[in-house]
Motif scaffolding. Structure first.
Motif, PDB file in Angstrom:
ATOM      1  N   GLY A 239       0.172   2.120  -8.585  1.00 36.27           N
ATOM      2  CA  GLY A 239       0.321   3.037  -7.324  1.00 36.27           C
ATOM      3  C   GLY A 239      -0.664   3.824  -6.947  1.00 36.27           C
TER       4      GLY A 239
ATOM      5  N   LEU B 117      -3.620   3.656  -4.027  1.00 40.57           N
ATOM      6  CA  LEU B 117      -4.088   3.939  -2.711  1.00 40.57           C
ATOM      7  C   LEU B 117      -5.353   4.694  -3.002  1.00 40.57           C
ATOM      8  CD1 LEU B 117      -0.969   6.980  -3.718  1.00 40.57           C
ATOM      9  CD2 LEU B 117      -1.775   5.794  -1.514  1.00 40.57           C
TER      10      LEU B 117
ATOM     11  N   GLY C 287      -5.462   4.760   0.748  1.00 37.89           N
ATOM     12  CA  GLY C 287      -3.284   5.607   1.186  1.00 37.89           C
ATOM     13  C   GLY C 287      -2.772   4.741   2.766  1.00 37.89           C
ATOM     14  N   THR C 288      -3.296   3.626   2.875  1.00 33.08           N
ATOM     15  CA  THR C 288      -2.798   3.192   4.261  1.00 33.08           C
ATOM     16  C   THR C 288      -1.042   3.837   4.560  1.00 33.08           C
ATOM     17  OG1 THR C 288      -1.981   0.809   3.647  1.00 33.08           O
ATOM     18  CG2 THR C 288      -4.486   1.309   3.715  1.00 33.08           C
ATOM     19  N   VAL C 289      -0.980   3.098   5.685  1.00 35.29           N
ATOM     20  CA  VAL C 289       0.987   2.601   5.125  1.00 35.29           C
ATOM     21  C   VAL C 289       1.742   2.084   4.988  1.00 35.29           C
ATOM     22  CG1 VAL C 289       2.569   3.041   7.279  1.00 35.29           C
ATOM     23  CG2 VAL C 289       0.743   4.581   8.167  1.00 35.29           C
TER      24      VAL C 289
ATOM     25  N   LEU D 172       1.566   3.140   1.216  1.00 35.35           N
ATOM     26  CA  LEU D 172       2.514   4.173   1.333  1.00 35.35           C
ATOM     27  C   LEU D 172       4.648   3.881   1.336  1.00 35.35           C
ATOM     28  CD1 LEU D 172       1.658   6.681   3.210  1.00 35.35           C
ATOM     29  CD2 LEU D 172       1.011   7.089   0.722  1.00 35.35           C
TER      30      LEU D 172
ATOM     31  N   ILE E 244       4.864   1.503  -1.854  1.00 30.99           N
ATOM     32  CA  ILE E 244       5.223   2.923  -3.360  1.00 30.99           C
ATOM     33  C   ILE E 244       6.660   3.304  -3.310  1.00 30.99           C
ATOM     34  CG2 ILE E 244       5.053   4.528  -4.626  1.00 30.99           C
ATOM     35  CD1 ILE E 244       2.055   3.736  -4.124  1.00 30.99           C
ATOM     36  N   GLY E 245       7.015   3.952  -2.278  1.00 30.95           N
ATOM     37  CA  GLY E 245       8.857   4.857  -1.570  1.00 30.95           C
ATOM     38  C   GLY E 245       9.415   3.135  -2.135  1.00 30.95           C
TER      39      GLY E 245
END
Length: 416
Positions: free
Chosen positions: A331, A335, A340-342, A345, A348-349
């Motif tokens: 992860g 990034l 750190g693209t949407v 993220l 990963i979330g």
């Protein structure tokens, strides 16, 4: 990339083939892990697998020295040779501990000495970027860089040693960390900051190969443990990779890649990659200090022990630790590559939620408890069957059975 694949396969193959030989030697010279209260294995098991891993690492480095592109990593840097020499020293220290059980102070002294040799041969923190209070990049001289590198190495070595408590755990987590560091190092070279044939990429490639080659022998049920010779070797090499890939990079030169995020990632990537072992180390030190114990005092409260205590089976606990190590490591690397693209993220979330549900789900825990009980029963039966007293009893019972004598032939004409 193809040359790195060749090196990884060479290290893995040599480790895989050398491990059975090391296992026989460990049994011959009584380098065995006895069963203790805090252990999960139920029969004495050979250790010292780090020797086979070091042979794989050395073989991978020798192969790399013969390949056209990877030769450049030796021409402009002595870091790979430094890791090979220091790794041999710390592996030897681990062999002595596996055989004779060295005290904590002797081990710590040996770890500092091996880390010092590595620093003297060229692996040293040069830059640290601090994204607070407009501090920016700090250039570290030898008076700060040398002790900082030694401290980081000793912490990483002991962190890997702490998580080496389940079959296949340390080898798998180390392979994941090494592959994540390789991806990060290779990306730095690919975008033009460094040469793709770099020392950190080579170090992590051979380490990943050695861990993967050892894992088939070490996964549950383990036929051999890596021991301190392996865990300390892996810790030293991961520390060297972190220093080489991030600690010698001025992060502010990466600002064109994706605004501010790449500036902080050289600091965050090693933390994320080594988060699992470092968190276990910090929790253990705090826990034992609050009890008035030595930080090196053993207990059964490590992360993997907690997973077992809530009902997860041995293999399930190891796979959960693999998942979290991979999620945090890759992860952070994702990034760093994407900025750190949407989408990254969100993925990963989502995986974080899945991981929490798998660990804490009541239904999963009930199934895990049943699996763990069955596993413990099978391990006890396997231990009882393999015990010398059981084999001796079976031999006595077989000797007590007298074979039936064949009936003598009757003379002709004589009736029964």
């Amino acid at each position: 990339m193809r040359e790195y694949a060749v090196v990884l396969l060479a290290a893995g193959l040599v480790t895989f083939l050398a491990t059975p030989v090391v296992r026989v030697a460990a049994v011959r010279f009584k380098v065995m892990a006895a069963v203790r209260d805090r252990d999960v294995h139920v029969i004495p098991t050979p250790r010292g697998g780090g020797v086979a891993m070091y042979l794989g690492v050395a073989a991978g480095v020798l192969v790399a020295a013969q390949l056209p592109s990877l030769q450049r990593s030796f021409d402009f840097s002595s870091q790979t040779v430094a890791v090979l020499v220091a790794g041999g020293l710390i592996c030897l220290l681990g062999v002595l501990d596996d055989r004779f059980g060295l005290d904590a102070l002797t081990k710590l002294t040996g770890q500092i000495a091996a880390a010092g040799v590595m620093v003297l041969l060229g692996v040293q923190l040069a830059y640290v970027f601090l994204p607070v209070a407009d501090i920016g990049t700090l250039s570290l001289g030898p008076d700060v860089g040398v002790p900082a590198t030694v401290l980081l190495t000793v912490l990483t070595v002991n962190a890997l040693n702490f998580i080496d408590g389940l079959d296949g755990l340390a080898a798998g987590v180390s392979a994941i960390a090494a592959l994540a560091f390789f991806a990060y190092s290779y990306h730095l070279g690919y975008i033009g900051y460094d040469d793709v044939s770099s020392a950190p990429a080579l170090i992590t490639a051979v380490l990943a190969g050695a861990c993967l080659g050892f894992l088939p022998h070490n996964f549950s049920p383990a036929r051999i443990f890596m021991g301190d010779s392996g865990s300390m070797l892996v810790g030293l090499m991961l520390s060297a990779a972190a220093v080489s890939a991030t600690g010698q990079t001025d992060s502010q030169t990466l600002g064109s890649a994706a605004s501010l995020l790449p500036l902080t990632l050289p600091l965050l990537v090693p933390v994320a990659v080594l988060f699992i072992p470092f968190m276990d180390l910090v929790m253990a030190v705090v826990r034992r200090s609050m009890r008035g114990q030595s930080p090196f005092a053993p207990d059964k409260m490590h992360l993997h022990h907690r997973l077992l205590s809530i009902g997860h089976s041995h293999r399930r606990a190891v796979l959960i630790m693999y998942f979290w190590a991979a999620l945090l490591s890759f992860g952070a690397v994702a990034l760093s590559i994407t900025g750190g693209t949407v989408e990254v993220l969100v993925v990963i979330g989502a995986l974080l939620v899945v991981g929490v549900v798998v660990v804490l789900s009541p239904r999963a825990r009930r199934a895990a408890i049943a699996a763990r009980q069955a596993e413990l029963a099978a391990m006890r039966e396997r231990s009882r069957t393999a015990h010398p007293a059981t084999r001796a009893a079976r031999g006595r019972r077989a000797a007590d059975v007298v074979p039936a004598q064949p009936e003598a032939p009757r003379p002709a004409g004589v009736r029964r």
